[in-house]
Design an enzyme around this catalytic site. Structure first.
Site, PDB file in Angstrom:
ATOM      1  CG  ASN A   1      -2.374 -11.265  -3.177  1.00 14.37           C
ATOM      2  OD1 ASN A   1      -2.086 -11.961  -4.134  1.00 14.37           O
ATOM      3  ND2 ASN A   1      -2.235  -9.949  -3.191  1.00 14.37           N
TER       4      ASN A   1
ATOM      5  N   GLY B   1       0.282 -14.723  -8.710  1.00 15.20           N
ATOM      6  CA  GLY B   1       0.978 -15.398  -9.809  1.00 15.20           C
ATOM      7  C   GLY B   1       2.464 -15.572  -9.534  1.00 15.20           C
TER       8      GLY B   1
HETATM    9  N1  CO8 Z   1       0.070  -5.715 -12.186  1.00 19.01           N
HETATM   10  C1  CO8 Z   1       0.180  -4.491 -12.768  1.00 19.01           C
HETATM   11  N2  CO8 Z   1       0.867  -3.459 -12.235  1.00 19.01           N
HETATM   12  C2  CO8 Z   1       1.447  -3.669 -11.056  1.00 19.01           C
HETATM   13  C3  CO8 Z   1       1.374  -4.915 -10.371  1.00 19.01           C
HETATM   14  C4  CO8 Z   1       0.639  -5.971 -10.987  1.00 19.01           C
HETATM   15  N3  CO8 Z   1       0.516  -7.192 -10.434  1.00 19.01           N
HETATM   16  N4  CO8 Z   1       2.055  -4.806  -9.220  1.00 19.01           N
HETATM   17  C5  CO8 Z   1       2.544  -3.555  -9.168  1.00 19.01           C
HETATM   18  N5  CO8 Z   1       2.200  -2.862 -10.266  1.00 19.01           N
HETATM   19  C6  CO8 Z   1       2.554  -1.470 -10.637  1.00 19.01           C
HETATM   20  C7  CO8 Z   1       2.092  -0.467  -9.567  1.00 19.01           C
HETATM   21  O1  CO8 Z   1       0.752  -0.080  -9.801  1.00 19.01           O
HETATM   22  C8  CO8 Z   1       3.072   0.659  -9.804  1.00 19.01           C
HETATM   23  O2  CO8 Z   1       2.672   1.360 -10.956  1.00 19.01           O
HETATM   24  P1  CO8 Z   1       2.891   2.976 -11.072  1.00 19.01           P
HETATM   25  O3  CO8 Z   1       4.373   3.168 -10.912  1.00 19.01           O
HETATM   26  O4  CO8 Z   1       2.373   3.311 -12.422  1.00 19.01           O
HETATM   27  O5  CO8 Z   1       2.108   3.573  -9.943  1.00 19.01           O
HETATM   28  C9  CO8 Z   1       4.370  -0.063 -10.163  1.00 19.01           C
HETATM   29  O6  CO8 Z   1       3.975  -1.363 -10.611  1.00 19.01           O
HETATM   30  C10 CO8 Z   1       5.308  -0.234  -8.991  1.00 19.01           C
HETATM   31  O7  CO8 Z   1       4.592  -0.809  -7.904  1.00 19.01           O
HETATM   32  P2  CO8 Z   1       4.815  -0.323  -6.400  1.00 19.01           P
HETATM   33  O8  CO8 Z   1       5.071   1.147  -6.376  1.00 19.01           O
HETATM   34  O9  CO8 Z   1       3.684  -0.841  -5.600  1.00 19.01           O
HETATM   35  O10 CO8 Z   1       6.206  -1.059  -6.072  1.00 19.01           O
HETATM   36  P3  CO8 Z   1       6.766  -1.538  -4.639  1.00 19.01           P
HETATM   37  O11 CO8 Z   1       8.170  -1.978  -4.876  1.00 19.01           O
HETATM   38  O12 CO8 Z   1       6.485  -0.519  -3.583  1.00 19.01           O
HETATM   39  O13 CO8 Z   1       5.885  -2.838  -4.267  1.00 19.01           O
HETATM   40  C11 CO8 Z   1       4.793  -4.916  -4.723  1.00 19.01           C
HETATM   41  C12 CO8 Z   1       5.981  -3.990  -5.049  1.00 19.01           C
HETATM   42  C13 CO8 Z   1       4.877  -5.340  -3.270  1.00 19.01           C
HETATM   43  C14 CO8 Z   1       4.886  -6.134  -5.636  1.00 19.01           C
HETATM   44  C15 CO8 Z   1       3.473  -4.143  -4.926  1.00 19.01           C
HETATM   45  O14 CO8 Z   1       3.487  -3.513  -6.213  1.00 19.01           O
HETATM   46  C16 CO8 Z   1       2.221  -4.993  -4.840  1.00 19.01           C
HETATM   47  O15 CO8 Z   1       1.814  -5.414  -3.758  1.00 19.01           O
HETATM   48  N6  CO8 Z   1       1.578  -5.245  -5.972  1.00 19.01           N
HETATM   49  C17 CO8 Z   1       0.328  -5.947  -5.963  1.00 19.01           C
HETATM   50  C18 CO8 Z   1       0.550  -7.223  -6.577  1.00 19.01           C
HETATM   51  C19 CO8 Z   1      -0.650  -8.134  -6.505  1.00 19.01           C
HETATM   52  O16 CO8 Z   1      -1.509  -8.080  -5.652  1.00 19.01           O
HETATM   53  N7  CO8 Z   1      -0.663  -9.021  -7.481  1.00 19.01           N
HETATM   54  C20 CO8 Z   1      -1.683  -9.984  -7.639  1.00 19.01           C
HETATM   55  C21 CO8 Z   1      -2.071 -10.040  -9.077  1.00 19.01           C
HETATM   56  S1  CO8 Z   1      -3.368 -11.220  -9.362  1.00 19.01           S
HETATM   57  C22 CO8 Z   1      -2.575 -12.682  -9.757  1.00 19.01           C
HETATM   58  O17 CO8 Z   1      -1.384 -12.758  -9.869  1.00 19.01           O
HETATM   59  C23 CO8 Z   1      -3.407 -13.936  -9.952  1.00 19.01           C
HETATM   60  C24 CO8 Z   1      -4.704 -13.698 -10.562  1.00 19.01           C
HETATM   61  C25 CO8 Z   1      -5.491 -14.943 -10.805  1.00 19.01           C
HETATM   62  C26 CO8 Z   1      -6.712 -14.598 -11.582  1.00 19.01           C
HETATM   63  C27 CO8 Z   1      -7.842 -15.520 -11.353  1.00 19.01           C
HETATM   64  C28 CO8 Z   1      -9.152 -14.939 -11.874  1.00 19.01           C
HETATM   65  C29 CO8 Z   1     -10.195 -15.969 -12.122  1.00 19.01           C
END
Ligand code: CO8
Length: 300
Positions: free
Chosen positions: A175, A151
């Site tokens: 991704n 997103g």
């Molecule tokens: N949603 C909810 N929580 C999240 C997300 C997210 N997208 N990304 C990170 N968080 C949370 C983590 O779980 C963490 O929580 P906690 O502190 O409670 O453990 C907190 O935020 C901080 O995250 P990180 O410790 O991982 O922070 P970093 O600075 O090390 O990394 C990143 C930041 C690189 C952004 C990393 O968090 C990451 O890779 N996140 C994954 C994001 C991801 O894959 N997003 C894709 C979401 S899906 C989408 O956007 C489209 C969906 C379309 C749907 C279609 C269906 C039909």
């Protein structure tokens, strides 16, 4: 104005303020600022340029609350004839946006999923169809592994121009496949419109997050610049775009984007129902829980 098929901006408590930028003894153009909990906007009424900053710690995930505030701010700017261009950036040092908030897609009611998805659609239709010049200034400075997934990438792809901080550790892409979910057709359409069919297909199937230099090479971003020059560069690019007559640029933009937007508008409710039934499936919920667990483990 509201894109067709969208509900009117809903009213929510917001803080409004006016300020005038002053140099010693000199009154410069009026600057109008407004903010709510997660969005900061400053509009320079002299130049017609607004800066909209995401400030939803820790990672600017696009939650329902965030999207609601973002939509209100976007529509407010869109309806303001004095605003001709917007620079989108993050007020959080380490990330632009981590994409849709996974917790809004996991373990919630079907009503919640539907409301969430309508907010995502509304954000995209407003941004993609905006009359304003829209520039994504994709910043990050402190995190070791910043990236701009799904997103967050869609948001940037929907702008007119993308400038990214130059750092090979930064990644951007759609991704969804890595999460076991499928990018909706309008995510795909917006991606294809920027990079072409072949690059989009490979990238989407594999759920690739591209390092910054590769993202530039593929055309996902338009420029890489050193972090400290990002804002100045965004302002300079915006000034170039604003040098053209608004009506010609706006009609051209509409001509390029309308068919893709119309596809969603025509199937908007069907798209909501598809999302709800897909995301509520136990196998998909399991994939999302697993992905969240993997993120937690990676953190250690
Ligand atoms: N949603 C909810 N929580 C999240 C997300 C997210 N997208 N990304 C990170 N968080 C949370 C983590 O779980 C963490 O929580 P906690 O502190 O409670 O453990 C907190 O935020 C901080 O995250 P990180 O410790 O991982 O922070 P970093 O600075 O090390 O990394 C990143 C930041 C690189 C952004 C990393 O968090 C990451 O890779 N996140 C994954 C994001 C991801 O894959 N997003 C894709 C979401 S899906 C989408 O956007 C489209 C969906 C379309 C749907 C279609 C269906 C039909």
């Amino acid at each position: 104005l509201c894109p067709p098929g969208l509900p009117p901006p809903c009213s929510r408590a917001q803080t409004w303020g006016r300020s005038a930028r002053r140099l010693p003894g000199l009154l410069l153009a009026q600057s109008r600022a407004f903010s709510n909990n997660k969005i900061l906007v400053e509009l320079d009424e002299g130049s017609g340029v607004a800066t909209l900053k995401f400030k939803s710690p820790p990672v600017n995930s696009l939650s329902l609350d965030f999207l609601t505030e973002l939509n209100i701010s976007l529509e407010k700017l869109e309806n303001n004839r004095g605003c001709r261009g917007v620079i989108f950036t993050s007020a959080i040092p380490n990330v632009f946006s981590s994409g849709l908030d996974i917790t809004d897609m996991c373990g919630k009611s079907t009503e919640h999923y539907a409301e969430f998805w309508r907010a995502v659609q509304r954000m995209w239709l407003t941004l993609y169809g905006s009359n304003m010049v829209t520039i994504a200034a994709i910043n990050a400075s402190s995190s070791e592994t910043p990236s701009y997934p799904a997103g967050g990438c869609l948001f940037a792809l929907s702008c007119d121009y993308r400038i990214m901080a130059d750092n090979p550790k930064f990644f951007i892409g759609l991704n969804e496949s890595q999460l076991g979910i499928v990018a909706p057709f309008w995510f795909k359409d917006a991606f294809v419109n920027v990079v072409g069919h072949r690059i989009a297909e490979r990238s989407l199937q594999l759920g690739l997050l591209h390092p910054a230099p590769e993202a530039l090479q593929l055309g996902i971003v338009d420029e890489l610049v050193p972090e400290e020059k990002l804002q100045d560069k965004a302002a300079a690019v915006l000034a170039q775009w604003l040098a053209l007559p608004d009506h010609a640029r706006q009609l051209t933009k509409s001509m390029m984007r309308k068919s893709v937007m119309d596809r969603l508008v025509t199937h908007q409710e069907e798209d909501v129902q598809n999302f709800v039934s897909f995301i509520a499936k136990e196998s998909i919920q399991k994939s999302l829980r697993k992905y969240m667990e993997m993120m937690r483990k990676r953190k250690g």
